[in-house]
Design a protein around this motif. Structure first.
Motif, mmCIF file in Angstrom:
data_model
loop_
_atom_site.group_PDB
_atom_site.id
_atom_site.type_symbol
_atom_site.label_atom_id
_atom_site.label_comp_id
_atom_site.label_asym_id
_atom_site.label_seq_id
_atom_site.Cartn_x
_atom_site.Cartn_y
_atom_site.Cartn_z
ATOM 1 N N ARG A 66 1.173 -2.628 12.577
ATOM 2 C CA ARG A 66 0.492 -1.344 12.430
ATOM 3 C C ARG A 66 0.793 -0.478 13.651
ATOM 4 O O ARG A 66 0.317 -0.778 14.753
ATOM 5 C CB ARG A 66 -1.024 -1.581 12.278
ATOM 6 C CG ARG A 66 -1.890 -0.332 12.437
ATOM 7 C CD ARG A 66 -1.656 0.667 11.320
ATOM 8 N NE ARG A 66 -2.525 1.826 11.405
ATOM 9 C CZ ARG A 66 -2.094 3.070 11.623
ATOM 10 N NH1 ARG A 66 -0.812 3.311 11.850
ATOM 11 N NH2 ARG A 66 -2.943 4.076 11.610
ATOM 12 N N CYS A 113 -6.803 -4.906 10.587
ATOM 13 C CA CYS A 113 -6.841 -3.445 10.624
ATOM 14 C C CYS A 113 -8.103 -2.940 9.926
ATOM 15 O O CYS A 113 -8.507 -3.489 8.900
ATOM 16 C CB CYS A 113 -5.603 -2.878 9.952
ATOM 17 S SG CYS A 113 -5.504 -1.094 10.111
ATOM 18 N N ALA A 114 -8.710 -1.895 10.487
ATOM 19 C CA ALA A 114 -9.881 -1.274 9.847
ATOM 20 C C ALA A 114 -9.513 -0.728 8.465
ATOM 21 O O ALA A 114 -10.385 -0.488 7.638
ATOM 22 C CB ALA A 114 -10.425 -0.156 10.719
ATOM 23 N N CYS A 224 -7.498 -1.657 15.935
ATOM 24 C CA CYS A 224 -7.237 -0.481 16.787
ATOM 25 C C CYS A 224 -7.748 -0.664 18.206
ATOM 26 O O CYS A 224 -7.249 -0.027 19.133
ATOM 27 C CB CYS A 224 -7.843 0.772 16.160
ATOM 28 S SG CYS A 224 -9.618 0.633 15.874
ATOM 29 N N TYR A 249 -10.832 6.209 13.358
ATOM 30 C CA TYR A 249 -11.705 5.017 13.309
ATOM 31 C C TYR A 249 -13.186 5.368 13.447
ATOM 32 O O TYR A 249 -13.936 4.735 14.178
ATOM 33 C CB TYR A 249 -11.245 3.976 14.350
ATOM 34 C CG TYR A 249 -9.800 3.619 14.096
ATOM 35 C CD1 TYR A 249 -9.457 2.856 12.994
ATOM 36 C CD2 TYR A 249 -8.773 4.127 14.887
ATOM 37 C CE1 TYR A 249 -8.135 2.577 12.695
ATOM 38 C CE2 TYR A 249 -7.447 3.855 14.601
ATOM 39 C CZ TYR A 249 -7.139 3.085 13.505
ATOM 40 O OH TYR A 249 -5.832 2.824 13.202
HETATM 41 MO MO LIG Z 1 -5.543 -0.709 12.402
#
Ligand SMILES: [Mo]
Ligand SMILES: Nc1nc2c(c(=O)[nH]1)N[C@H]1C(S)=C(S)[C@@H](COP(=O)(O)O)O[C@H]1N2
Length: 387
Positions: A66, A113-114, A224, A249
Protein backbone atom coordinates in the motif's frame (compact mmCIF):
# COMPACT_ATOMS: atom_id res chain seq x y z
CA UNK A 1 6.55 -31.09 2.07
CA UNK A 2 8.18 -28.03 0.56
CA UNK A 3 6.70 -28.53 -2.86
CA UNK A 4 3.10 -29.08 -1.89
CA UNK A 5 2.07 -25.56 -0.86
CA UNK A 6 3.86 -24.13 -3.85
CA UNK A 7 1.97 -26.31 -6.30
CA UNK A 8 -1.29 -25.57 -4.63
CA UNK A 9 -0.54 -21.90 -4.68
CA UNK A 10 0.36 -21.86 -8.35
CA UNK A 11 -2.80 -23.74 -9.18
CA UNK A 12 -5.01 -21.44 -7.14
CA UNK A 13 -3.44 -18.42 -8.75
CA UNK A 14 -4.07 -19.72 -12.22
CA UNK A 15 -7.68 -20.68 -11.53
CA UNK A 16 -8.89 -17.63 -9.68
CA UNK A 17 -6.90 -15.03 -11.56
CA UNK A 18 -8.58 -15.48 -14.88
CA UNK A 19 -12.12 -15.93 -13.69
CA UNK A 20 -12.48 -13.52 -10.80
CA UNK A 21 -10.16 -10.64 -11.33
CA UNK A 22 -10.71 -10.01 -14.99
CA UNK A 23 -11.42 -6.36 -14.35
CA UNK A 24 -8.48 -5.70 -12.08
CA UNK A 25 -4.93 -5.52 -13.35
CA UNK A 26 -2.34 -8.02 -12.38
CA UNK A 27 1.27 -7.17 -12.05
CA UNK A 28 4.23 -9.48 -12.33
CA UNK A 29 6.84 -7.96 -10.05
CA UNK A 30 10.55 -8.17 -10.75
CA UNK A 31 10.89 -11.49 -8.95
CA UNK A 32 8.09 -13.08 -10.93
CA UNK A 33 5.37 -13.06 -8.29
CA UNK A 34 1.88 -11.94 -9.17
CA UNK A 35 -0.36 -9.71 -7.10
CA UNK A 36 -3.76 -8.27 -7.94
CA UNK A 37 -2.96 -4.66 -8.69
CA UNK A 38 -5.35 -1.82 -7.98
CA UNK A 39 -2.88 0.80 -9.18
CA UNK A 40 0.58 0.50 -10.67
CA UNK A 41 1.73 4.06 -9.82
CA UNK A 42 1.76 4.37 -6.92
CA UNK A 43 1.90 0.59 -6.54
CA UNK A 44 -1.08 -0.81 -4.64
CA UNK A 45 -1.57 -4.55 -4.77
CA UNK A 46 -2.86 -7.51 -2.77
CA UNK A 47 -2.57 -11.30 -3.04
CA UNK A 48 -5.43 -13.56 -3.97
CA UNK A 49 -7.53 -14.74 -1.01
CA UNK A 50 -6.46 -18.39 -1.18
CA UNK A 51 -2.80 -17.41 -1.38
CA UNK A 52 -3.25 -15.27 1.73
CA UNK A 53 -4.90 -18.18 3.57
CA UNK A 54 -2.17 -20.66 2.56
CA UNK A 55 0.33 -19.47 5.15
CA UNK A 56 -0.16 -18.32 8.77
CA UNK A 57 2.92 -16.12 8.41
CA UNK A 58 2.45 -14.26 5.14
CA UNK A 59 5.43 -14.56 2.81
CA UNK A 60 6.92 -11.17 1.97
CA UNK A 61 6.29 -11.92 -1.72
CA UNK A 62 2.56 -12.40 -1.00
CA UNK A 63 2.22 -9.41 1.33
CA UNK A 64 -0.05 -6.58 0.20
CA UNK A 65 1.61 -3.33 -0.80
CA UNK A 66 0.00 0.00 0.00
CA UNK A 67 1.76 3.11 -1.25
CA UNK A 68 0.58 6.71 -1.36
CA UNK A 69 3.51 7.90 -3.47
CA UNK A 70 6.84 6.89 -4.93
CA UNK A 71 9.01 4.13 -3.47
CA UNK A 72 12.20 5.82 -2.25
CA UNK A 73 15.50 4.07 -2.89
CA UNK A 74 17.54 4.68 0.24
CA UNK A 75 21.13 3.69 0.84
CA UNK A 76 21.75 1.85 4.12
CA UNK A 77 25.24 3.39 4.30
CA UNK A 78 24.04 6.98 4.34
CA UNK A 79 20.69 6.39 6.03
CA UNK A 80 20.13 8.25 9.30
CA UNK A 81 17.09 8.66 11.51
CA UNK A 82 16.55 12.08 13.07
CA UNK A 83 14.79 12.38 16.43
CA UNK A 84 13.74 15.98 17.10
CA UNK A 85 13.35 16.97 20.70
CA UNK A 86 12.71 20.18 22.52
CA UNK A 87 15.53 21.83 24.45
CA UNK A 88 18.29 19.73 22.87
CA UNK A 89 19.79 19.25 19.43
CA UNK A 90 18.26 16.44 17.36
CA UNK A 91 19.51 12.92 18.02
CA UNK A 92 20.73 11.39 14.77
CA UNK A 93 21.08 7.61 14.59
CA UNK A 94 22.59 5.61 11.76
CA UNK A 95 21.23 2.19 10.97
CA UNK A 96 24.35 0.69 12.57
CA UNK A 97 23.83 2.70 15.75
CA UNK A 98 20.18 1.63 15.96
CA UNK A 99 21.14 -2.03 15.61
CA UNK A 100 24.03 -1.98 18.07
CA UNK A 101 22.87 0.45 20.76
CA UNK A 102 19.42 -1.02 21.36
CA UNK A 103 18.06 -4.44 22.24
CA UNK A 104 16.63 -6.34 19.30
CA UNK A 105 12.97 -7.38 19.47
CA UNK A 106 10.88 -9.62 17.23
CA UNK A 107 7.10 -9.25 17.27
CA UNK A 108 4.63 -11.21 15.18
CA UNK A 109 1.91 -8.80 14.12
CA UNK A 110 -0.73 -8.30 11.49
CA UNK A 111 -0.43 -5.25 9.25
CA UNK A 112 -3.85 -4.30 8.01
CA UNK A 113 -5.03 -1.43 5.84
CA UNK A 114 -7.95 0.66 7.12
CA UNK A 115 -9.31 0.16 3.59
CA UNK A 116 -9.22 -3.65 3.73
CA UNK A 117 -12.51 -5.09 2.36
CA UNK A 118 -13.46 -1.66 0.99
CA UNK A 119 -14.89 -3.47 -2.03
CA UNK A 120 -17.89 -4.45 0.11
CA UNK A 121 -18.62 -0.76 0.66
CA UNK A 122 -18.43 -0.03 -3.08
CA UNK A 123 -21.24 -2.51 -3.48
CA UNK A 124 -23.49 -0.23 -1.39
CA UNK A 125 -22.49 3.14 -2.86
CA UNK A 126 -19.22 4.33 -4.45
CA UNK A 127 -16.50 5.37 -2.02
CA UNK A 128 -13.08 7.00 -2.42
CA UNK A 129 -9.98 4.83 -2.66
CA UNK A 130 -8.97 1.51 -4.16
CA UNK A 131 -11.48 -1.34 -4.02
CA UNK A 132 -9.42 -3.62 -1.82
CA UNK A 133 -10.75 -7.12 -1.50
CA UNK A 134 -10.01 -9.02 1.72
CA UNK A 135 -6.25 -9.31 1.40
CA UNK A 136 -5.00 -5.81 2.32
CA UNK A 137 -3.79 -7.61 5.44
CA UNK A 138 -0.87 -9.87 6.27
CA UNK A 139 0.86 -11.40 9.26
CA UNK A 140 4.62 -11.08 9.63
CA UNK A 141 7.47 -11.42 12.10
CA UNK A 142 8.89 -7.94 12.46
CA UNK A 143 12.36 -7.46 13.88
CA UNK A 144 13.83 -4.21 15.05
CA UNK A 145 14.22 -2.17 18.19
CA UNK A 146 11.52 -0.91 20.54
CA UNK A 147 10.55 2.62 19.57
CA UNK A 148 10.15 3.32 23.30
CA UNK A 149 13.81 2.43 23.97
CA UNK A 150 14.93 4.88 21.29
CA UNK A 151 12.63 7.62 22.58
CA UNK A 152 13.89 7.11 26.14
CA UNK A 153 17.46 7.35 24.88
CA UNK A 154 16.45 10.67 23.31
CA UNK A 155 15.27 11.83 26.73
CA UNK A 156 11.54 11.38 26.19
CA UNK A 157 9.51 10.44 29.27
CA UNK A 158 5.98 9.06 29.40
CA UNK A 159 3.29 11.72 29.08
CA UNK A 160 -0.11 10.67 27.83
CA UNK A 161 -0.81 14.16 26.45
CA UNK A 162 1.90 13.91 23.83
CA UNK A 163 2.06 12.57 20.28
CA UNK A 164 4.88 11.00 18.32
CA UNK A 165 4.97 12.31 14.76
CA UNK A 166 6.76 10.48 11.96
CA UNK A 167 8.00 11.85 8.69
CA UNK A 168 8.91 9.56 5.81
CA UNK A 169 11.01 9.88 2.67
CA UNK A 170 8.28 9.29 0.08
CA UNK A 171 6.57 12.12 -1.77
CA UNK A 172 2.81 11.95 -2.17
CA UNK A 173 0.81 13.84 -4.79
CA UNK A 174 -2.85 14.39 -3.95
CA UNK A 175 -5.23 16.91 -5.53
CA UNK A 176 -2.28 18.65 -7.19
CA UNK A 177 -0.44 19.05 -3.89
CA UNK A 178 2.92 17.39 -3.21
CA UNK A 179 3.87 16.54 0.36
CA UNK A 180 5.84 13.97 2.35
CA UNK A 181 4.06 11.06 4.01
CA UNK A 182 3.60 11.74 7.70
CA UNK A 183 1.42 10.46 10.55
CA UNK A 184 1.47 10.35 14.33
CA UNK A 185 0.50 8.02 17.16
CA UNK A 186 -0.14 8.80 20.84
CA UNK A 187 3.03 8.68 22.94
CA UNK A 188 1.54 5.90 25.10
CA UNK A 189 1.30 3.63 22.06
CA UNK A 190 4.76 4.65 20.91
CA UNK A 191 6.15 3.62 24.31
CA UNK A 192 4.34 0.26 24.32
CA UNK A 193 6.94 -2.55 24.22
CA UNK A 194 5.70 -4.08 20.95
CA UNK A 195 5.78 -0.85 18.91
CA UNK A 196 8.91 -1.19 16.80
CA UNK A 197 11.32 0.55 14.54
CA UNK A 198 11.66 -2.48 12.28
CA UNK A 199 14.43 -3.30 9.85
CA UNK A 200 13.47 -6.90 9.09
CA UNK A 201 10.37 -8.80 8.03
CA UNK A 202 10.19 -12.58 8.39
CA UNK A 203 13.87 -12.74 9.19
CA UNK A 204 15.21 -10.82 6.20
CA UNK A 205 15.96 -7.13 5.69
CA UNK A 206 12.85 -5.16 4.70
CA UNK A 207 12.32 -5.06 0.97
CA UNK A 208 12.25 -1.64 -0.67
CA UNK A 209 8.48 -1.66 -1.12
CA UNK A 210 7.87 -2.54 2.54
CA UNK A 211 9.97 0.33 3.85
CA UNK A 212 13.70 -0.42 3.57
CA UNK A 213 15.74 0.32 5.53
CA UNK A 214 13.49 1.28 8.47
CA UNK A 215 9.78 1.47 9.17
CA UNK A 216 7.52 1.78 12.16
CA UNK A 217 5.36 -1.21 13.16
CA UNK A 218 2.43 -0.18 15.36
CA UNK A 219 0.67 -3.49 16.17
CA UNK A 220 -3.11 -3.37 16.29
CA UNK A 221 -3.34 0.02 14.61
CA UNK A 222 -4.39 0.68 11.03
CA UNK A 223 -1.49 0.17 8.61
CA UNK A 224 -1.27 3.91 7.91
CA UNK A 225 0.20 4.37 11.41
CA UNK A 226 3.18 2.17 10.48
CA UNK A 227 5.14 4.54 8.25
CA UNK A 228 7.71 3.08 5.88
CA UNK A 229 11.04 4.70 4.83
CA UNK A 230 11.19 6.56 8.13
CA UNK A 231 13.11 9.86 8.06
CA UNK A 232 12.34 11.70 11.29
CA UNK A 233 10.51 11.44 14.60
CA UNK A 234 9.22 14.40 16.60
CA UNK A 235 7.56 14.30 20.02
CA UNK A 236 5.01 17.08 20.14
CA UNK A 237 1.86 18.24 21.90
CA UNK A 238 -0.41 17.86 18.84
CA UNK A 239 -0.99 15.15 16.26
CA UNK A 240 1.09 15.41 13.09
CA UNK A 241 0.25 18.47 10.98
CA UNK A 242 0.78 16.41 7.81
CA UNK A 243 -2.00 16.14 5.29
CA UNK A 244 -2.30 12.37 5.77
CA UNK A 245 -2.84 12.76 9.52
CA UNK A 246 -5.15 15.77 9.20
CA UNK A 247 -7.40 14.73 6.33
CA UNK A 248 -7.04 10.98 5.63
CA UNK A 249 -8.00 8.04 7.84
CA UNK A 250 -10.87 9.91 9.47
CA UNK A 251 -14.07 8.03 10.10
CA UNK A 252 -17.47 9.58 9.35
CA UNK A 253 -21.04 8.43 9.80
CA UNK A 254 -22.89 6.91 6.81
CA UNK A 255 -24.93 10.09 6.22
CA UNK A 256 -21.88 12.35 5.83
CA UNK A 257 -21.11 12.97 2.15
CA UNK A 258 -17.68 13.89 0.79
CA UNK A 259 -18.88 17.44 0.14
CA UNK A 260 -20.01 18.05 3.71
CA UNK A 261 -17.22 16.17 5.51
CA UNK A 262 -15.10 18.39 7.76
CA UNK A 263 -11.84 16.46 8.38
CA UNK A 264 -11.52 18.08 11.81
CA UNK A 265 -14.79 16.46 12.84
CA UNK A 266 -13.95 12.94 11.69
CA UNK A 267 -12.64 10.38 14.17
CA UNK A 268 -8.96 9.51 13.75
CA UNK A 269 -8.57 5.84 12.93
CA UNK A 270 -5.97 4.18 15.15
CA UNK A 271 -6.86 0.77 16.64
CA UNK A 272 -8.60 -1.58 14.22
CA UNK A 273 -11.94 -3.19 15.08
CA UNK A 274 -12.57 -6.95 15.07
CA UNK A 275 -12.91 -8.47 11.61
CA UNK A 276 -12.95 -11.78 9.76
CA UNK A 277 -13.16 -12.95 6.18
CA UNK A 278 -13.79 -16.03 4.08
CA UNK A 279 -10.79 -16.68 1.84
CA UNK A 280 -11.99 -19.99 0.36
CA UNK A 281 -14.21 -20.51 -1.51
CA UNK A 282 -14.10 -17.18 -3.34
CA UNK A 283 -17.15 -15.19 -4.39
CA UNK A 284 -18.85 -16.61 -7.46
CA UNK A 285 -17.31 -20.06 -7.07
CA UNK A 286 -19.26 -22.92 -8.63
CA UNK A 287 -19.01 -25.88 -6.30
CA UNK A 288 -20.35 -29.40 -6.18
CA UNK A 289 -23.26 -30.14 -3.84
CA UNK A 290 -22.07 -31.88 -0.65
CA UNK A 291 -19.31 -31.13 1.83
CA UNK A 292 -17.44 -27.89 1.39
CA UNK A 293 -14.54 -26.60 3.46
CA UNK A 294 -14.67 -22.89 4.18
CA UNK A 295 -11.44 -21.22 5.31
CA UNK A 296 -10.49 -17.77 6.41
CA UNK A 297 -8.94 -15.49 8.97
CA UNK A 298 -10.19 -13.59 12.01
CA UNK A 299 -8.45 -10.71 13.70
CA UNK A 300 -9.53 -9.22 17.02
CA UNK A 301 -6.64 -6.76 17.57
CA UNK A 302 -5.33 -6.53 21.15
CA UNK A 303 -7.95 -9.11 22.22
CA UNK A 304 -8.13 -12.86 21.64
CA UNK A 305 -10.52 -14.26 19.03
CA UNK A 306 -12.85 -16.30 21.23
CA UNK A 307 -14.75 -18.02 18.48
CA UNK A 308 -15.71 -17.79 14.84
CA UNK A 309 -19.10 -18.66 13.38
CA UNK A 310 -19.99 -19.59 9.83
CA UNK A 311 -23.39 -19.66 8.14
CA UNK A 312 -24.39 -21.20 4.81
CA UNK A 313 -27.75 -19.41 4.66
CA UNK A 314 -27.02 -15.70 4.94
CA UNK A 315 -26.85 -15.71 8.72
CA UNK A 316 -30.01 -17.56 9.76
CA UNK A 317 -28.17 -20.60 11.11
CA UNK A 318 -24.63 -20.63 12.42
CA UNK A 319 -22.05 -23.24 13.25
CA UNK A 320 -18.78 -22.83 15.10
CA UNK A 321 -15.68 -22.88 12.97
CA UNK A 322 -12.59 -24.80 14.02
CA UNK A 323 -9.68 -22.56 14.98
CA UNK A 324 -6.89 -24.14 12.93
CA UNK A 325 -4.09 -21.95 14.02
CA UNK A 326 -5.09 -19.73 16.90
CA UNK A 327 -3.38 -16.40 17.35
CA UNK A 328 0.07 -16.51 18.95
CA UNK A 329 -0.44 -13.18 20.65
CA UNK A 330 -3.00 -10.34 20.57
CA UNK A 331 -1.41 -8.82 17.45
CA UNK A 332 -1.70 -11.87 15.19
CA UNK A 333 -4.68 -13.30 13.40
CA UNK A 334 -6.48 -16.60 13.88
CA UNK A 335 -6.89 -19.02 10.98
CA UNK A 336 -10.17 -20.95 11.04
CA UNK A 337 -12.01 -23.48 8.91
CA UNK A 338 -15.47 -25.06 8.83
CA UNK A 339 -16.96 -27.98 7.00
CA UNK A 340 -20.38 -27.18 5.54
CA UNK A 341 -22.83 -29.32 3.57
CA UNK A 342 -24.11 -27.49 0.54
CA UNK A 343 -27.34 -28.48 -1.13
CA UNK A 344 -27.87 -27.83 -4.82
CA UNK A 345 -28.51 -24.13 -5.46
CA UNK A 346 -27.22 -20.71 -4.43
CA UNK A 347 -25.74 -20.07 -1.01
CA UNK A 348 -24.69 -17.03 0.92
CA UNK A 349 -21.73 -18.03 3.08
CA UNK A 350 -21.16 -15.71 6.03
CA UNK A 351 -18.53 -15.41 8.74
CA UNK A 352 -18.39 -13.42 11.95
CA UNK A 353 -15.85 -13.48 14.77
CA UNK A 354 -16.25 -12.83 18.50
CA UNK A 355 -13.53 -11.62 20.83
CA UNK A 356 -12.89 -12.63 24.42
CA UNK A 357 -15.09 -9.87 25.82
CA UNK A 358 -18.09 -10.77 23.67
CA UNK A 359 -17.75 -8.19 20.92
CA UNK A 360 -18.49 -9.09 17.33
CA UNK A 361 -18.78 -7.50 13.89
CA UNK A 362 -21.68 -5.40 12.59
CA UNK A 363 -24.20 -7.38 10.57
CA UNK A 364 -24.59 -5.08 7.59
CA UNK A 365 -22.09 -2.98 5.68
CA UNK A 366 -24.77 -0.32 5.03
CA UNK A 367 -24.80 0.53 8.75
CA UNK A 368 -21.08 1.35 8.76
CA UNK A 369 -20.72 2.69 5.20
CA UNK A 370 -18.61 5.86 5.05
CA UNK A 371 -17.57 7.89 2.04
CA UNK A 372 -13.86 7.06 2.42
CA UNK A 373 -14.57 3.35 2.67
CA UNK A 374 -12.72 2.70 5.94
CA UNK A 375 -13.16 -0.11 8.46
CA UNK A 376 -15.32 -2.31 6.29
CA UNK A 377 -15.67 -5.00 8.94
CA UNK A 378 -19.28 -6.17 8.62
CA UNK A 379 -20.07 -9.90 8.46
CA UNK A 380 -18.22 -11.16 5.40
CA UNK A 381 -20.63 -12.59 2.84
CA UNK A 382 -19.61 -14.76 -0.09
CA UNK A 383 -22.13 -15.91 -2.69
CA UNK A 384 -21.45 -19.34 -4.20
CA UNK A 385 -23.49 -21.92 -6.03
CA UNK A 386 -23.55 -25.69 -5.90
CA UNK A 387 -24.38 -27.19 -9.29
MO1 LIG B 1 -3.64 1.55 4.60
N1 LIG C 1 5.95 6.23 4.06
C1 LIG C 1 4.81 5.56 3.91
N2 LIG C 1 4.42 4.71 4.85
C2 LIG C 1 3.27 4.01 4.71
C3 LIG C 1 2.44 4.21 3.60
C4 LIG C 1 2.89 5.10 2.59
O1 LIG C 1 2.24 5.30 1.55
N3 LIG C 1 4.08 5.77 2.78
N4 LIG C 1 1.24 3.54 3.53
C5 LIG C 1 0.69 3.11 4.81
C6 LIG C 1 -0.49 2.27 4.70
S1 LIG C 1 -1.97 3.05 4.38
C7 LIG C 1 -0.45 0.92 4.95
S2 LIG C 1 -1.86 0.02 4.97
C8 LIG C 1 0.83 0.25 5.22
C9 LIG C 1 1.06 -0.89 4.27
O2 LIG C 1 2.29 -1.49 4.50
P1 LIG C 1 2.89 -2.48 3.42
O3 LIG C 1 2.87 -1.81 2.08
O4 LIG C 1 4.26 -2.82 3.90
O5 LIG C 1 1.98 -3.69 3.41
O6 LIG C 1 1.93 1.14 5.11
C10 LIG C 1 1.71 2.41 5.66
N5 LIG C 1 2.94 3.14 5.69
Amino acid sequence: MGLLPLNRRTLLRAVSAASLYGLVGRIALADGRALITHRAAPLNAEPEPAVLRASFVTAVSDFYIRNHGDIPQLSPETYALTINRSGAPPLVLTLGALKTKFKEHTVMAVMQCAGNRRRDMFAVKPVAGDPWSLAAIGNARWTGVALGDVLRAAGVTADSALHVAFESHDKVVEDGETFTYGVSIPLDKAMAPDTLLAYAMNGAALTTEHGFPLRVVTPGYAGCRSPKWLAAITVQDKPSASRIQQTSYKLFRPDVTKAMADPDKGATINAMPITSAICEPVAGAQLKPGPCTVRGYAMATSKRVEHVEVSADGGKNWMRAHLDEPAENPWTWTFWSARLKLTKGNHELVVRAWNEIGQTQPENVTDIWNHRGYLSTAWHRVHVSAV
